[in-house]
Design a protein around this motif. Structure first.
Motif, PDB file in Angstrom:
ATOM      1  N   UNK A  44      -7.961  38.892   0.563  1.00  0.00           N
ATOM      2  CA  UNK A  44      -7.264  39.420  -0.269  1.00  0.00           C
ATOM      3  C   UNK A  44      -7.148  38.963  -1.804  1.00  0.00           C
ATOM      4  N   UNK A  45      -8.285  38.729  -2.380  1.00  0.00           N
ATOM      5  CA  UNK A  45      -8.131  37.721  -3.785  1.00  0.00           C
ATOM      6  C   UNK A  45      -7.088  37.968  -4.734  1.00  0.00           C
ATOM      7  N   UNK A  46      -6.463  39.314  -4.700  1.00  0.00           N
ATOM      8  CA  UNK A  46      -5.648  39.501  -5.760  1.00  0.00           C
ATOM      9  C   UNK A  46      -4.407  38.888  -5.548  1.00  0.00           C
ATOM     10  N   UNK A  47      -4.192  38.493  -4.256  1.00  0.00           N
ATOM     11  CA  UNK A  47      -2.690  37.985  -4.052  1.00  0.00           C
ATOM     12  C   UNK A  47      -3.051  36.475  -3.811  1.00  0.00           C
ATOM     13  N   UNK A  48      -2.469  35.751  -4.800  1.00  0.00           N
ATOM     14  CA  UNK A  48      -2.490  34.290  -5.101  1.00  0.00           C
ATOM     15  C   UNK A  48      -1.596  33.522  -4.018  1.00  0.00           C
ATOM     16  N   UNK A  49      -1.776  32.183  -3.700  1.00  0.00           N
ATOM     17  CA  UNK A  49      -1.238  31.663  -2.594  1.00  0.00           C
ATOM     18  C   UNK A  49       0.355  31.291  -2.871  1.00  0.00           C
ATOM     19  N   UNK A  50       0.622  31.405  -4.457  1.00  0.00           N
ATOM     20  CA  UNK A  50       2.157  31.234  -4.713  1.00  0.00           C
ATOM     21  C   UNK A  50       2.678  32.312  -5.142  1.00  0.00           C
ATOM     22  N   UNK A  51       2.302  33.834  -4.691  1.00  0.00           N
ATOM     23  CA  UNK A  51       2.777  34.939  -5.141  1.00  0.00           C
ATOM     24  C   UNK A  51       3.580  35.476  -3.785  1.00  0.00           C
ATOM     25  N   UNK A  52       4.820  35.003  -4.044  1.00  0.00           N
ATOM     26  CA  UNK A  52       5.686  35.381  -2.867  1.00  0.00           C
ATOM     27  C   UNK A  52       6.010  36.854  -2.840  1.00  0.00           C
ATOM     28  N   UNK A  53       6.282  37.310  -3.768  1.00  0.00           N
ATOM     29  CA  UNK A  53       6.384  38.915  -3.724  1.00  0.00           C
ATOM     30  C   UNK A  53       5.194  39.616  -3.173  1.00  0.00           C
ATOM     31  N   UNK A  54       4.157  39.100  -3.768  1.00  0.00           N
ATOM     32  CA  UNK A  54       2.737  39.786  -3.408  1.00  0.00           C
ATOM     33  C   UNK A  54       2.588  39.672  -1.890  1.00  0.00           C
ATOM     34  N   UNK A  55       3.049  38.509  -1.434  1.00  0.00           N
ATOM     35  CA  UNK A  55       2.610  38.083  -0.022  1.00  0.00           C
ATOM     36  C   UNK A  55       3.568  38.956   0.920  1.00  0.00           C
ATOM     37  N   UNK A  56       4.754  39.413   0.550  1.00  0.00           N
ATOM     38  CA  UNK A  56       5.825  40.045   1.390  1.00  0.00           C
ATOM     39  C   UNK A  56       4.957  41.773   1.210  1.00  0.00           C
ATOM     40  N   UNK A  57       4.753  41.793   0.094  1.00  0.00           N
ATOM     41  CA  UNK A  57       4.247  43.436  -0.109  1.00  0.00           C
ATOM     42  C   UNK A  57       3.155  43.404   0.840  1.00  0.00           C
ATOM     43  N   UNK A  58       2.243  42.575   0.715  1.00  0.00           N
ATOM     44  CA  UNK A  58       0.859  42.639   1.412  1.00  0.00           C
ATOM     45  C   UNK A  58       1.246  42.633   3.030  1.00  0.00           C
ATOM     46  N   UNK A  59       1.885  41.918   3.499  1.00  0.00           N
ATOM     47  CA  UNK A  59       2.475  41.702   4.963  1.00  0.00           C
ATOM     48  C   UNK A  59       2.939  43.138   5.132  1.00  0.00           C
ATOM     49  N   UNK A  60       3.925  43.710   4.484  1.00  0.00           N
ATOM     50  CA  UNK A  60       4.304  45.227   4.896  1.00  0.00           C
ATOM     51  C   UNK A  60       3.215  46.220   4.737  1.00  0.00           C
TER      52      UNK A  60
END
Ligand code: AMP
Ligand code: GLY
Length: 430
Positions: A44-60
């Protein structure tokens, strides 16, 4: 279970390939991932490693069951806390424990308070005070470290008073390393072989994985600039059983207990950067995560289920996890873009790999660090491009197999060290 791995380098590729051996492992996602990881996980190239909110959203969104946060920045930023707050189990320390890597001043003060062996030091925010201290010590080389994260580049070994003064002024007055350098540690120079020990811990027990040796400088014979790491071997011959026993008693368990006593229980992978001085282990640094490129040799040396072990670090059942270290050796040679770690070009086509980004004869494993797919072609996309790992019965066998595989891969401007393992006794190529 479905898994999300945060990060996009060789370390993450090695973690993904290892967890996929587990019968528990279902679909694997990787954010952002890279061109080679794409053969083993959905990137998922659009979610950068430092994107905390993006990671939570993606996991959900992907309804994953477990997230592995691999790099230092998101751990220090509190990604594990944010995932847990959203009810998503995650591997890695919380923010209040990741500070062990996030602040060198914190780490040094912890070691002093709990009697954990480390180089003598003082902490400064004022340049004149730091310079006065260096002059009073009058011992060179001396070591100047930026307090915060600096991509592994925040350490200056000053060979003279003048170099020390320049480094101190650059960091405290010149803004070198930005906020990370607003506070510095000045410490005693130690010398001896360096050993990396990556250990899983659930806050109760510490289970070291195979020891390893990094090669941090860009050029052969440890010349040139510091890099993220140009190659590794495992195990590290300097890490004898005697040193390992001392390290467990004096460093590993005391560190875990100290973090508990501070209300900062560490669960995850704790990386001990050690120096062995006259047979005695000292802590040079802590990292709150798997090392890169150490992971690319340490996990191939691990016998057992990494995914179960990672879950056990969260659940406090690591003592029962079933894993051990294999016999033999592993070696990883990093193939980098010419000019790394300073200035380099990307977008060069990589030749010699199959459709999955691997060596066609399977004699080595290629961990992708900085690659991307452009049309059908695999291209370079970073400073460190590939980590080529092989195992062997002896260190020489492992190193020779890794270099044989390296010789079959090409891209324009490619650079690798030719002496990986030499310091540890490999004589391959002599
Ligand atoms: P660090 O980022 O703390 O790992 O430091 C980078 C490198 O600097 C280490 O791998 C060592 O080679 C070197 N280094 C750091 N601290 C010391 C020290 N006190 N004495 C000698 N070398 C050091
Ligand atoms: N190879 C050193 C690190 O991961 O920090």
């Amino acid at each position: 279970m479905d898994i999300l791995v945060i990060g996009g380098g060789g370390r993450e590729h090695a973690i993904i390939r290892k967890i996929k051996e587990s019968p528990l492992c279902g679909k694997v996602y990787c954010a952002p991932g890279n061109g080679g990881i794409a053969a083993d996980a959905e990137c998922i190239p659009s979610v950068k490693a430092t994107d905390v909110e993006g990671a939570v959203r993606l996991a959900q969104e992907k309804k994953v069951d477990f997230v592995i946060v691999a790099p230092d920045d998101p751990l220090v930023l509190g990604m594990v806390d944010a995932l847990e707050a959203a009810g998503i189990p995650a591997f890695g320390p919380r923010k209040n424990a990741a500070i062990l890597e996030g602040s060198k001043a914190f780490a040094k003060d912890l070691m002093k308070k709990y009697g954990i062996p480390t180089a003598a030091y003082e902490i400064f925010t004022d340049a004149e005070a730091a310079i006065a201290y260096v002059r009073a010590q009058n011992a060179y080389p001396t070591v100047i470290k930026a307090d915060g994260l600096a991509l592994g580049k925040g350490v200056i070994i000053a060979q003279s008073e003048q170099e020390a003064v320049t480094a101190i002024r650059d960091m405290l007055e010149g803004g070198r390393f930005g906020d990370s350098g607003r506070r510095i540690v000045v410490e005693q120079f130690l010398s001896g072989p360096e050993v990396s020990v990556l250990a899983l811990t659930d806050g109760e027990v510490v289970r070291p994985l195979c020891s390893s040796m990094d090669h941090k400088r860009a050029l052969d014979n440890d010349e040139g600039l510091n890099t993220g790491g140009m190659g590794t071997i495992a195990p590290n011959p300097a890490y004898t059983d005697e040193v390992a026993a001392k390290a467990m008693d004096r460093i590993f368990l005391p560190t875990i207990r100290a973090m508990n006593a501070e209300g900062r229980t560490f669960r995850g992978c704790l990386y001990f950067g050690l120096m062995v001085v006259d047979g005695e282990p000292y802590v040079i640094e802590y990292n709150c995560r798997f090392g890169d490129p150490e992971t690319q040799v340490v996990l191939p040396m691990m016998e057992g289920d990494l995914l179960r072990a990672m879950i056990a670090t969260r659940e406090g059942t690591l003592a029962q996890a079933d894993f051990s270290t294999r016999d033999g050796f592993a070696a990883c040679v990093v193939m980098a873009s010419g000019g790394y770690p300073v200035k380099y070009e990307t977008g060069k086509e990589i030749f010699g790999l199959d459709a999955n980004g691997q060596i066609p004869d399977g004699s080595a494993t290629v961990y992708h660090a900085g690659t991307k797919r452009e049309g059908g072609a695999l291209c370079t996309a970073g400073g460190r491009v590939l980590g080529v790992t092989a195992r062997g019965r002896t260190l020489n066998d492992a190193v020779a197999a890794a270099y044989r595989a390296v010789s079959t891969i090409r891209f324009e401007g490619e650079h690798h060290r030719r002496d990986i393992g030499r310091k540890a006794g490999a004589t391959y190529g002599d």
